[in-house]
Design a protein around this motif. Structure first.
Motif, PDB file in Angstrom:
ATOM      1  N   VAL A  86      47.065  51.089  14.873  1.00  0.00           N
ATOM      2  CA  VAL A  86      48.416  51.986  14.442  1.00  0.00           C
ATOM      3  C   VAL A  86      49.017  52.373  15.636  1.00  0.00           C
ATOM      4  N   LEU A  87      48.159  53.124  16.462  1.00  0.00           N
ATOM      5  CA  LEU A  87      48.751  53.610  17.740  1.00  0.00           C
ATOM      6  C   LEU A  87      49.356  52.685  18.766  1.00  0.00           C
ATOM      7  N   ALA A  88      48.598  51.537  18.586  1.00  0.00           N
ATOM      8  CA  ALA A  88      48.973  50.330  19.603  1.00  0.00           C
ATOM      9  C   ALA A  88      50.274  49.788  18.843  1.00  0.00           C
ATOM     10  N   LEU A  89      50.350  49.908  17.659  1.00  0.00           N
ATOM     11  CA  LEU A  89      51.644  49.257  17.076  1.00  0.00           C
ATOM     12  C   LEU A  89      52.616  49.977  17.593  1.00  0.00           C
ATOM     13  N   ILE A  90      52.588  51.472  17.577  1.00  0.00           N
ATOM     14  CA  ILE A  90      53.639  52.200  18.061  1.00  0.00           C
ATOM     15  C   ILE A  90      53.889  52.063  19.356  1.00  0.00           C
ATOM     16  N   GLN A  91      53.112  52.057  20.300  1.00  0.00           N
ATOM     17  CA  GLN A  91      53.191  51.902  21.654  1.00  0.00           C
ATOM     18  C   GLN A  91      53.879  50.683  22.031  1.00  0.00           C
ATOM     19  N   GLY A  92      53.277  49.549  21.581  1.00  0.00           N
ATOM     20  CA  GLY A  92      53.718  48.382  21.865  1.00  0.00           C
ATOM     21  C   GLY A  92      55.233  48.036  21.407  1.00  0.00           C
ATOM     22  N   LEU A  93      55.454  48.550  20.258  1.00  0.00           N
ATOM     23  CA  LEU A  93      56.827  48.345  19.852  1.00  0.00           C
ATOM     24  C   LEU A  93      57.750  49.165  20.643  1.00  0.00           C
ATOM     25  N   ALA A  94      57.531  50.429  21.032  1.00  0.00           N
ATOM     26  CA  ALA A  94      58.156  51.344  21.909  1.00  0.00           C
ATOM     27  C   ALA A  94      58.476  50.624  23.085  1.00  0.00           C
ATOM     28  N   MET A  95      57.432  50.010  23.711  1.00  0.00           N
ATOM     29  CA  MET A  95      57.707  49.266  24.957  1.00  0.00           C
ATOM     30  C   MET A  95      58.540  48.127  24.984  1.00  0.00           C
ATOM     31  N   ARG A  96      58.426  47.389  24.006  1.00  0.00           N
ATOM     32  CA  ARG A  96      59.070  46.178  23.829  1.00  0.00           C
ATOM     33  C   ARG A  96      60.599  46.624  23.538  1.00  0.00           C
ATOM     34  N   TRP A  97      60.923  47.826  22.839  1.00  0.00           N
ATOM     35  CA  TRP A  97      62.229  48.190  22.745  1.00  0.00           C
ATOM     36  C   TRP A  97      62.780  48.851  24.160  1.00  0.00           C
ATOM     37  N   SER A  98      61.921  49.254  24.858  1.00  0.00           N
ATOM     38  CA  SER A  98      62.646  49.836  26.243  1.00  0.00           C
ATOM     39  C   SER A  98      62.929  48.389  26.923  1.00  0.00           C
ATOM     40  N   LEU A  99      61.951  47.511  27.028  1.00  0.00           N
ATOM     41  CA  LEU A  99      62.119  46.508  27.687  1.00  0.00           C
ATOM     42  C   LEU A  99      63.437  45.407  27.223  1.00  0.00           C
ATOM     43  N   ASN A 100      63.688  45.607  25.802  1.00  0.00           N
ATOM     44  CA  ASN A 100      64.866  44.825  25.280  1.00  0.00           C
ATOM     45  C   ASN A 100      65.981  45.648  25.422  1.00  0.00           C
ATOM     46  N   ASN A 101      66.150  46.716  26.402  1.00  0.00           N
ATOM     47  CA  ASN A 101      67.303  47.742  26.348  1.00  0.00           C
ATOM     48  C   ASN A 101      67.624  48.313  24.835  1.00  0.00           C
ATOM     49  N   ARG A 102      66.637  48.544  24.386  1.00  0.00           N
ATOM     50  CA  ARG A 102      66.762  49.392  22.817  1.00  0.00           C
ATOM     51  C   ARG A 102      67.829  48.805  22.198  1.00  0.00           C
ATOM     52  N   SER A 103      67.649  47.331  22.054  1.00  0.00           N
ATOM     53  CA  SER A 103      68.714  46.516  21.398  1.00  0.00           C
ATOM     54  C   SER A 103      68.226  46.736  19.961  1.00  0.00           C
ATOM     55  N   PHE A 104      67.220  46.646  19.370  1.00  0.00           N
ATOM     56  CA  PHE A 104      66.974  46.628  18.005  1.00  0.00           C
ATOM     57  C   PHE A 104      66.631  47.839  17.364  1.00  0.00           C
ATOM     58  N   ASP A 105      66.641  47.948  16.049  1.00  0.00           N
ATOM     59  CA  ASP A 105      66.319  49.114  15.375  1.00  0.00           C
ATOM     60  C   ASP A 105      65.040  49.558  15.399  1.00  0.00           C
TER      61      ASP A 105
END
Lengths: 199, 199
Positions: free
Chosen positions: B162-181
């Motif tokens: 679960v922690l990895a999910l949060i972290q991985g998603l947050a990182m992907r979100w950052s790399l994608n310029n926060r483009s998704f919800d």
DNA sequence: CATGTTAGTTATTCATCACTAACTACAACT
DNA sequence: AGTTGTAGTTAGTGATGAATAACTAACATG
């Protein structure tokens, strides 16, 4: 100083890239200076700039090198006869083993600061991750199609979970001073995750 | 210059911390300079050092502040009547919503660079993450005990996922310029993950 | 063996930053 | 109103680190 054996530019370039990769793992990519690289390979700091125009160019070369290493790893992992899920498993474990021997990889991959300053590097790694994602996605789709994974599963989402597992684990490993065994811990988590996918 | 309204030290301190948190999200924690903070709040660069002895002290204060914000978030999320799994879900989604409004958080939390230079900050955040892990672990254990989750599941491992999910998603979100919800994407992934845990 | 090429050197420059010194002025309180 | 504490200023320092200038010496080749 006194008689010093000169080396070819090609040789020096690879020396610089290797040293950078090694040092990035030891002291962190942000802490890298051209001075440190120079000391490591035994030339003067400005000597570095005989081989690379800018420091950024060194990082790009390091990125390329990592890409090649990973590519080689993939080629090794491919067992044609195995089930997709086994290939996935082998791939993930292989990747973690690779990280264990080259700790600079997660450090560089997750260095926001490095990426912020180097557009090329960022897009390059983004591509690497995307290709991994689509690879995982395909393997998972194959498992779904053959009925071993639940049909309700979105392969894209499942693939993201696997990527997050790798990334989260690598980061935890880094923060814990690399104190636990990365591949075996990864295998355990992966089994738990994949078990949830099974029909 | 001309008539300038002075502010109390307390007020300035919170201004500095707020500005740092905001800027860290915008330009990255590594790029932060005392000059930038000063400009943001409208005083001179050395003026910062009237309120904090070192830059490191600012980061510590920022860390404390993040801790308080997270604590407040937890308090809000706690619904006593709900099932553990629902509390877990709410907690994760709440956390992601929080990250969305304060993007500096993952940036600071996962900044190897920042941590390398600041022992206090590192141990502080390590504690934060550990407390989250044990919290998740407990909730998952409750679900296992009540028979809704498989008995074979290791709550610690599941919590790491679960922690990895949060972290991985947050990182992907950052790399994608926060483009998704972030929260809705998180909800989807979490459903997939938790579904796999169900008995 | 003379000559051009290039890997390497030392000395220097320029920019960036955290932080200090010395001074100034606002404002609260007798 | 005078005293005093402290938020603020401008000017400067010292360290660091990327990059350049100018020169030197190893090596290959005709």
């Amino acid at each position: 100083m006194t008689t010093r054996t000169r080396k070819s530019a090609k040789e020096r370039k690879t020396e610089i890239v290797d040293a950078t990769l090694r040092l990035a793992g030891e002291i962190g990519p942000d802490r890298m200076t051209t001075e440190l690289i120079a000391k490591e390979i035994g030339i003067s700091q400005p000597g570095i700039f005989r081989h690379f125009p800018t420091k950024g160019a060194i990082w790009e070369a390091v990125g390329q090198h990592i890409g090649k290493l990973m590519q080689a790893k993939v080629a090794l992992t491919k067992k044609k006869g195995a089930l997709p899920v086994d290939e996935l498993r082998d791939f993930v474990i292989g990747h973690l083993t690779f990280i264990e021997t080259t700790p600079a990889i997660p450090a560089i991959l997750f260095s926001r600061e490095l990426h912020a300053e180097n557009e090329k590097l960022r897009t390059f790694f983004a591509g690497l991750i995307a290709s991994r994602h689509s690879h995982f996605s395909k393997l998972i789709t194959a498992e779904i199609d053959s009925g071993r994974f639940k049909k309700t599963i979105d392969p894209d989402d499942a693939s993201f979970l696997v990527l997050a597992l790798i990334q989260g684990l690598a980061m935890r490993w880094s923060l814990n001073n690399r104190s636990f065994d990365l591949p075996s811990e990864g295998a355990q988590l992966l089994d738990l995750l994949l078990d949830g996918f099974k029909a």
